[in-house]
Motif scaffolding. Sequence first.
Motif, PDB file in Angstrom:
ATOM      1  N   HIS A  25      -2.758   0.804  -3.917  1.00 23.78           N
ATOM      2  CA  HIS A  25      -1.792   0.289  -4.335  1.00 23.78           C
ATOM      3  C   HIS A  25      -0.511   1.114  -5.207  1.00 23.78           C
ATOM      4  CE1 HIS A  25       0.875  -2.510  -7.004  1.00 23.78           C
ATOM      5  NE2 HIS A  25       0.488  -3.483  -6.242  1.00 23.78           N
TER       6      HIS A  25
ATOM      7  N   LEU B 290       0.835  -1.374   0.002  1.00 31.02           N
ATOM      8  CA  LEU B 290      -0.039   0.059  -0.124  1.00 31.02           C
ATOM      9  C   LEU B 290       1.002   1.426   0.016  1.00 31.02           C
ATOM     10  CD1 LEU B 290      -2.711  -0.876   2.735  1.00 31.02           C
ATOM     11  CD2 LEU B 290      -3.009  -0.921   0.306  1.00 31.02           C
TER      12      LEU B 290
ATOM     13  N   TYR C 298       0.355   5.709   0.609  1.00 30.94           N
ATOM     14  CA  TYR C 298      -0.723   6.880   0.853  1.00 30.94           C
ATOM     15  C   TYR C 298      -0.216   8.038  -0.194  1.00 30.94           C
ATOM     16  CZ  TYR C 298      -3.188  10.550   3.171  1.00 30.94           C
ATOM     17  OH  TYR C 298      -4.007  11.660   3.486  1.00 30.94           O
TER      18      TYR C 298
ATOM     19  N   MET D 132      -5.244   5.362   0.786  1.00 32.45           N
ATOM     20  CA  MET D 132      -4.093   4.408   0.908  1.00 32.45           C
ATOM     21  C   MET D 132      -4.834   3.461  -0.446  1.00 32.45           C
ATOM     22  SD  MET D 132      -2.237   4.578   3.374  1.00 32.45           S
ATOM     23  CE  MET D 132      -1.444   3.059   3.591  1.00 32.45           C
TER      24      MET D 132
END
Length: 527
Positions: free
Chosen positions: A513, A480, A482, A511
């Motif tokens: 990929h 992940l 942000y 958040m």
Amino acid sequence: MLCLAFNITILIIANKQPTSKWKVQPSVLLAISSAASNGLLRFAMAEGAVIAWWTKAMSGCTVHDLHRYWTTANSIFISIRDIKFFNVMTLACIASVVISIDNPLFQRALTISVEPSRKDMAVSAAIAQQIPEGYTGLLQGNPAFTLSAMSPAFEEVMKGYSSREPMHLHNSGCGTGNCSGTIRAAGFAVDCTGESFPYDFGSVFYDENGNPTGSDYHGPVTGMQDITRVTFSSNFTFMVNRPSNVNFTVTYKDQIPCKSQLQVKRCTFRPATLNYPVSIENGTVGFSSSLSSLGTTPDTIVAAYSIDSIELTYRNSTLGGVYLAASDLFTSQAHISQVNHQWTLNVTGTLAQNYVTHIDSEEACNDTWSDPTDEVISAMQEIMFRTALSAWNESTPLPLYIGLNASNVQTNQTMNTVQTSLEPAFQLHPNYLAAGVVIMVACVAAVASTFHGGGKAAVRCKGSNCELDGLLGLVGDRRLQYGEVRYRGGKMIPPDEQEVEGETVHTRLEMAHPDLTTPPRQGVQYE
């Protein structure tokens, strides 16, 4: 709470104890304990914050509530800023900061003060236990020997006595403290006896037949006799052919009526070794109690001696100088006279002046005095003690001493004393201790309140299949990032996809990929 118990124990144990007994000072132990307690409280608060957050989430709340629960747990500034939204995490956060006050409070609860310390100590003492033969007086004449003067060594002793010079004990080993005990030294064994006689100190009248009468006569009077009466007298006697005894006699009138009693007291001073009550401080020795009864009771006398009468052939006297000094100090007299009906009082010497208790300005026969024997005994023993100090390094033979189990002057001894000294010691201040305990208990209670409902939250979470273990097993390895995410028609689009004319693209911060996010841009307002 264990740290609190540790702090209290350290403070109570250290109270009144010398600082020298602590290799690790209590202040260090308290600082370590306070640091540990503060760290443990922060750890407990971190755990409590998680429990409080989940408890709040499962009890129903707004997103703002959950956000405040989490932010207040990590920032005292936010807790104070949002004080109007006061909650359990706000209280715990403030408590985690306030608990830092306990360290200076516990440190202040124990300060250092000077306290008296007592311990047994063996002290060496160099002092003569017998006066060396011929040490104090000089004899002249042959064959009729007379006592002529004090010896030069004894003159120095009396100069020190008269000027009240400090007495110094050689090689005492007492150190810097105050050592008190008893020391064996030369002195006098004293034997006193007293008696009283009826005596008329008043006027002598002549009756009608011309016969003298007493002061209580109340008949016809034909005249009055001029009289002189001794109302106080003190003196010493010494015989060179009886060198073992110095004798003291005091007579005095102690009752107000003119016709009353004459008190007579006689004391014999014999050479002896006595137990002197002394205190030693920095090499200076003094008496720890009165000497007025010293030498008068068996428990104060180690041994008493006699001196052979052939001493006079040696041209020196062991006690003759003491007699001369005592005569100069204590020979005194007070006499009253009545001449031509007028009474007068005449006093010579200081002893009679010091011990007068009543003076009648009209009839001197009513004057009274008290007994000076206690002062005389004290002075005689102090003179002997000073003489023994001056002879501390004398080890001359004593062939003329009778009753002595030694051939020479004894000068060295070990005396058991109690040393009293002032040394730094810890002093507990209960008010600071109480304040530290109250603050620490209050702060621990505040943090402990965040654990309320923790068991319930765990059960509810498990029953609702909201445990994270399974979820982490599915998505725990997913990457992940942000950042800025682009949406078109409700679907995410890659950052590099070209915009289609006529379609609206929305950007958000969330958040997602890493392939679908880009770093946030400065100056851009996101939805």
